[in-house]
Design a protein around this motif. Sequence first.
Motif, PDB file in Angstrom:
ATOM      1  N   VAL A  14      44.388 -48.269 -60.645  1.00 21.70           N
ATOM      2  CA  VAL A  14      44.527 -47.082 -61.488  1.00 21.70           C
ATOM      3  C   VAL A  14      43.838 -47.237 -62.837  1.00 21.70           C
ATOM      4  CG1 VAL A  14      46.613 -46.255 -60.346  1.00 21.70           C
ATOM      5  CG2 VAL A  14      46.815 -47.746 -62.349  1.00 21.70           C
ATOM      6  N   ARG A  15      43.304 -48.404 -63.118  1.00 21.17           N
ATOM      7  CA  ARG A  15      42.569 -48.592 -64.370  1.00 21.17           C
ATOM      8  C   ARG A  15      41.347 -47.691 -64.418  1.00 21.17           C
ATOM      9  NH1 ARG A  15      41.722 -54.923 -64.018  1.00 21.17           N
ATOM     10  NH2 ARG A  15      41.085 -54.164 -61.963  1.00 21.17           N
ATOM     11  N   THR A  16      40.861 -47.243 -63.259  1.00 22.07           N
ATOM     12  CA  THR A  16      39.686 -46.384 -63.220  1.00 22.07           C
ATOM     13  C   THR A  16      40.040 -44.904 -63.395  1.00 22.07           C
ATOM     14  OG1 THR A  16      39.795 -46.149 -60.816  1.00 22.07           O
ATOM     15  CG2 THR A  16      38.512 -48.001 -61.673  1.00 22.07           C
ATOM     16  N   HIS A  23      50.144 -41.529 -62.625  1.00 19.45           N
ATOM     17  CA  HIS A  23      51.434 -41.391 -61.950  1.00 19.45           C
ATOM     18  C   HIS A  23      51.359 -40.413 -60.791  1.00 19.45           C
ATOM     19  CE1 HIS A  23      54.497 -43.314 -64.892  1.00 19.45           C
ATOM     20  NE2 HIS A  23      53.365 -43.993 -64.859  1.00 19.45           N
ATOM     21  N   ALA A  24      50.614 -39.319 -60.956  1.00 22.26           N
ATOM     22  CA  ALA A  24      50.486 -38.347 -59.868  1.00 22.26           C
ATOM     23  C   ALA A  24      49.863 -38.996 -58.631  1.00 22.26           C
ATOM     24  CB  ALA A  24      49.648 -37.154 -60.319  1.00 22.26           C
ATOM     25  N   LYS A  25      48.831 -39.806 -58.828  1.00 26.72           N
ATOM     26  CA  LYS A  25      48.164 -40.485 -57.707  1.00 26.72           C
ATOM     27  C   LYS A  25      49.113 -41.475 -57.042  1.00 26.72           C
ATOM     28  CE  LYS A  25      44.834 -41.720 -55.005  1.00 26.72           C
ATOM     29  NZ  LYS A  25      44.476 -40.839 -53.884  1.00 26.72           N
ATOM     30  N   ILE A  26      49.848 -42.236 -57.849  1.00 29.26           N
ATOM     31  CA  ILE A  26      50.767 -43.228 -57.290  1.00 29.26           C
ATOM     32  C   ILE A  26      51.885 -42.545 -56.508  1.00 29.26           C
ATOM     33  CG2 ILE A  26      52.407 -45.047 -57.870  1.00 29.26           C
ATOM     34  CD1 ILE A  26      50.484 -45.552 -60.363  1.00 29.26           C
ATOM     35  N   PHE A  27      52.441 -41.466 -57.062  1.00 28.53           N
ATOM     36  CA  PHE A  27      53.494 -40.737 -56.350  1.00 28.53           C
ATOM     37  C   PHE A  27      52.961 -40.157 -55.040  1.00 28.53           C
ATOM     38  CE2 PHE A  27      56.119 -41.273 -59.960  1.00 28.53           C
ATOM     39  CZ  PHE A  27      57.414 -41.095 -59.496  1.00 28.53           C
ATOM     40  N   ASN A  43      46.937 -52.506 -62.324  1.00 28.27           N
ATOM     41  CA  ASN A  43      47.057 -51.800 -63.592  1.00 28.27           C
ATOM     42  C   ASN A  43      46.713 -52.743 -64.739  1.00 28.27           C
ATOM     43  OD1 ASN A  43      47.602 -49.623 -65.222  1.00 28.27           O
ATOM     44  ND2 ASN A  43      49.801 -49.593 -64.842  1.00 28.27           N
ATOM     45  N   ASP A  44      46.526 -52.171 -65.934  1.00 22.36           N
ATOM     46  CA  ASP A  44      46.184 -52.968 -67.103  1.00 22.36           C
ATOM     47  C   ASP A  44      47.393 -53.265 -67.983  1.00 22.36           C
ATOM     48  OD1 ASP A  44      46.613 -50.428 -68.102  1.00 22.36           O
ATOM     49  OD2 ASP A  44      44.583 -50.178 -68.897  1.00 22.36           O
TER      50      ASP A  44
END
Length: 93
Positions: A14-16, A23-27, A43-44
């Motif tokens: 998700v750093r990109t 959060h939307a992408k992870i959910f 993640n960073d």
Amino acid sequence: MSSTTENPANTIDVRTLVPAQRHAKIFQLVDELKAGASFVLVNDHDPKPLYYQLEAEHPKQFSWTYLERGPAVWRVEIGKPAQARQDGAAKSC
């Protein structure tokens, strides 16, 4: 202990992504997980706030295993246990 062998197909970095999209992408990925499947979040920073948000919306319906704890890179395996119930219906423990 995790027995997952990380491969790029089940890794989301998700750093990109811009912070507003993370959060939307992870959910979305958590919602799409089939029982017994997992992905690795890169993640960073420590994504602990995400853990609390997931637990609030999907109580006892996912696993969370740190694979790497910073300081520059954090990797967490997020999975759906094989016994997880669908449609957010949590079984009381």
